[in-house]
Design a protein around this motif. Sequence first.
Motif, mmCIF file in Angstrom:
data_model
loop_
_atom_site.group_PDB
_atom_site.id
_atom_site.type_symbol
_atom_site.label_atom_id
_atom_site.label_comp_id
_atom_site.label_asym_id
_atom_site.label_seq_id
_atom_site.Cartn_x
_atom_site.Cartn_y
_atom_site.Cartn_z
ATOM 1 N N LYS A 65 0.856 -1.191 0.000
ATOM 2 C CA LYS A 65 0.000 0.000 0.000
ATOM 3 C C LYS A 65 0.892 1.242 0.000
ATOM 4 C CE LYS A 65 -3.796 -2.455 0.529
ATOM 5 N NZ LYS A 65 -4.783 -2.608 -0.566
ATOM 6 N N ASP A 66 0.599 2.144 -0.933
ATOM 7 C CA ASP A 66 1.472 3.316 -1.046
ATOM 8 C C ASP A 66 0.955 4.500 -0.236
ATOM 9 O OD1 ASP A 66 -0.673 4.311 -2.464
ATOM 10 O OD2 ASP A 66 0.298 4.141 -4.433
ATOM 11 N N GLY A 67 1.623 5.621 -0.379
ATOM 12 C CA GLY A 67 1.261 6.815 0.377
ATOM 13 C C GLY A 67 -0.097 7.384 0.002
ATOM 14 N N PHE A 68 -0.506 7.210 -1.267
ATOM 15 C CA PHE A 68 -1.834 7.691 -1.673
ATOM 16 C C PHE A 68 -2.933 6.945 -0.903
ATOM 17 C CE2 PHE A 68 0.610 8.529 -5.687
ATOM 18 C CZ PHE A 68 0.546 9.915 -5.614
ATOM 19 N N TRP A 69 -2.754 5.649 -0.801
ATOM 20 C CA TRP A 69 -3.724 4.830 -0.049
ATOM 21 C C TRP A 69 -3.777 5.268 1.405
ATOM 22 C CZ3 TRP A 69 -3.236 1.569 4.164
ATOM 23 C CH2 TRP A 69 -4.318 0.724 4.442
ATOM 24 N N LEU A 70 -2.614 5.477 1.998
ATOM 25 C CA LEU A 70 -2.569 5.895 3.400
ATOM 26 C C LEU A 70 -3.208 7.271 3.581
ATOM 27 C CD1 LEU A 70 -1.657 5.480 6.310
ATOM 28 C CD2 LEU A 70 0.579 6.464 5.671
ATOM 29 N N LEU A 71 -2.922 8.181 2.654
ATOM 30 C CA LEU A 71 -3.510 9.519 2.735
ATOM 31 C C LEU A 71 -5.031 9.449 2.726
ATOM 32 C CD1 LEU A 71 -3.359 12.615 2.688
ATOM 33 C CD2 LEU A 71 -3.076 12.483 0.197
ATOM 34 N N ASP A 72 -5.584 8.627 1.845
ATOM 35 C CA ASP A 72 -7.041 8.479 1.778
ATOM 36 C C ASP A 72 -7.596 7.930 3.084
ATOM 37 O OD1 ASP A 72 -7.097 9.440 -0.787
ATOM 38 O OD2 ASP A 72 -7.148 7.465 -1.738
ATOM 39 N N ARG A 73 -6.916 6.907 3.637
ATOM 40 C CA ARG A 73 -7.409 6.301 4.883
ATOM 41 C C ARG A 73 -7.316 7.300 6.050
ATOM 42 N NH1 ARG A 73 -7.838 3.384 1.297
ATOM 43 N NH2 ARG A 73 -9.767 4.567 1.261
ATOM 44 N N ILE A 74 -6.228 8.032 6.121
ATOM 45 C CA ILE A 74 -6.074 9.017 7.206
ATOM 46 C C ILE A 74 -7.138 10.094 7.106
ATOM 47 C CG2 ILE A 74 -4.585 10.850 8.127
ATOM 48 C CD1 ILE A 74 -3.659 8.110 8.949
ATOM 49 N N ARG A 75 -7.378 10.605 5.895
ATOM 50 C CA ARG A 75 -8.389 11.655 5.723
ATOM 51 C C ARG A 75 -9.781 11.138 6.077
ATOM 52 N NH1 ARG A 75 -6.952 15.765 6.764
ATOM 53 N NH2 ARG A 75 -8.581 16.854 5.604
ATOM 54 N N GLU A 76 -10.027 9.850 5.809
ATOM 55 C CA GLU A 76 -11.335 9.261 6.102
ATOM 56 C C GLU A 76 -11.509 8.946 7.584
ATOM 57 O OE1 GLU A 76 -13.829 5.141 5.080
ATOM 58 O OE2 GLU A 76 -11.965 5.597 4.014
ATOM 59 N N LEU A 77 -10.492 8.317 8.192
ATOM 60 C CA LEU A 77 -10.624 7.825 9.564
ATOM 61 C C LEU A 77 -10.150 8.816 10.621
ATOM 62 C CD1 LEU A 77 -9.321 4.183 8.916
ATOM 63 C CD2 LEU A 77 -11.705 4.957 9.069
ATOM 64 N N HIS A 78 -9.221 9.698 10.247
ATOM 65 C CA HIS A 78 -8.665 10.658 11.206
ATOM 66 C C HIS A 78 -8.587 12.043 10.542
ATOM 67 C CE1 HIS A 78 -7.518 7.110 13.557
ATOM 68 N NE2 HIS A 78 -7.037 6.607 12.419
ATOM 69 N N PRO A 79 -9.725 12.630 10.258
ATOM 70 C CA PRO A 79 -9.747 13.878 9.483
ATOM 71 C C PRO A 79 -9.040 15.053 10.157
ATOM 72 C CG PRO A 79 -11.923 13.406 10.408
ATOM 73 C CD PRO A 79 -11.084 12.177 10.622
ATOM 74 N N ASP A 80 -8.822 14.972 11.478
ATOM 75 C CA ASP A 80 -8.152 16.075 12.172
ATOM 76 C C ASP A 80 -6.628 15.962 12.111
ATOM 77 O OD1 ASP A 80 -10.572 17.171 12.874
ATOM 78 O OD2 ASP A 80 -10.647 16.169 14.825
ATOM 79 N N THR A 81 -6.130 14.892 11.532
ATOM 80 C CA THR A 81 -4.685 14.688 11.443
ATOM 81 C C THR A 81 -4.135 15.297 10.156
ATOM 82 O OG1 THR A 81 -4.814 12.627 12.705
ATOM 83 C CG2 THR A 81 -2.839 12.959 11.357
ATOM 84 N N ALA A 82 -3.098 16.120 10.278
ATOM 85 C CA ALA A 82 -2.460 16.717 9.099
ATOM 86 C C ALA A 82 -1.493 15.704 8.476
ATOM 87 C CB ALA A 82 -1.713 17.985 9.493
ATOM 88 N N VAL A 83 -1.301 15.800 7.166
ATOM 89 C CA VAL A 83 -0.430 14.856 6.458
ATOM 90 C C VAL A 83 0.526 15.630 5.548
ATOM 91 C CG1 VAL A 83 -0.298 12.874 4.895
ATOM 92 C CG2 VAL A 83 -2.240 13.088 6.486
ATOM 93 N N ILE A 84 1.827 15.333 5.678
ATOM 94 C CA ILE A 84 2.846 15.851 4.764
ATOM 95 C C ILE A 84 3.399 14.666 3.977
ATOM 96 C CG2 ILE A 84 5.122 16.927 4.561
ATOM 97 C CD1 ILE A 84 4.505 18.521 7.086
ATOM 98 N N MET A 85 3.463 14.798 2.652
ATOM 99 C CA MET A 85 3.944 13.711 1.804
ATOM 100 C C MET A 85 5.381 13.979 1.339
ATOM 101 S SD MET A 85 1.226 11.877 1.943
ATOM 102 C CE MET A 85 1.648 10.565 0.800
#
Length: 357
Positions: A65-85
């Motif tokens: 699973k790549d970073g795009f997949w993780l980004l989608d899951r984080i935005r869905e399950l933990h929307p208050d968490t910021a993500v830097i790629m």
Amino acid sequence: MAESPSEPTRILIVDDDTSVRDVIAVLLGEEGYAVTAVSSAEAALDAARLSEFSLVISDVRMPGKDGFWLLDRIRELHPDTAVIMLTAFGDTEAAVECLRNGAADYLLKPPKVTDLIRAIERALGRRRLELARQRYRRSLENRVREKTAELSRTLGDLQATYSQTLWSLVAALDAREHETSDHSQRVVRYTLAVAKRLGLAEKELPDIGRGALLHDIGKIGVPDAILLKPAKLTPAEWAEMRKHPQIGFNILQSVEFLDVPAQIVLCHQERYDGGGYPRSLAGDAIPIGARIFAIADCFDAMTSDRPYRKGGTVDAARAEIARYSGTQFDPRCADAFLSMSPDELADLARTTQARPI
């Protein structure tokens, strides 16, 4: 959720390259952040289930699973968490897609220390601002709900006060005519029962009930010598008496919440065939509440005792209403009234405290 000021900001680092992962972890640890480092997107998601992170720094290209997949899951399950790629040099298309999918920022690998710290500060700053907005929005929504509930209670109290005032006024009018307030309560109950039989909307019933209750308010303007005269009225006296629907309308029309009842008061002496007063309206030109009330009032008058006569039977009154259906009374309203059994009418006629309307 905002972290306690006494706790360090928690950051999750995700990269399959051990050297990059370790360097970033050490650097951020020295800056005072609480760092967790994992080597895959799946492990990152597991870590996010166990602990709450303010920020995730993730590589884009990883085995499985790549970073795009993780980004989608984080935005869905933990929307208050910021993500830097983290993206490879020249992978502009991937960087743009990350931003489009909700990443706070992106950095080229290996990131420069100053660029990394600035990106983290920007991402956490935006996160704090968004959390503050959410708290304010929730606070505002709570205040709106509280104020709405308070307003509803106030309006309910005001409505009850209005209703009680109307009932008291009508009781005084009934007493002036040597009636009892039972008359007003009965005609309201008859009128509402017919309205329900006709299938009128629930929201229409209070206005129709108020119109029935206030039908004779215009008699305030009729002199006692005429209103209480025990003998037959002269033509001139009848002319005065016939003014009471217009007088009642004039009294009520300036009160906004009595607009519909005012129309019923104005038209309660109209006849279905156009032979009534004050405007000789006919058929559907007469408000439905007035058409219903005409039957209720007539029935109550025929079945109630008066000083000069004994009240008639329910059967006789029902026969009279059937006889004048289509002339004095709206046939549809008459049918609805006559569909009620004598026992149902007797229940409505019993003296009970009417509910405020």
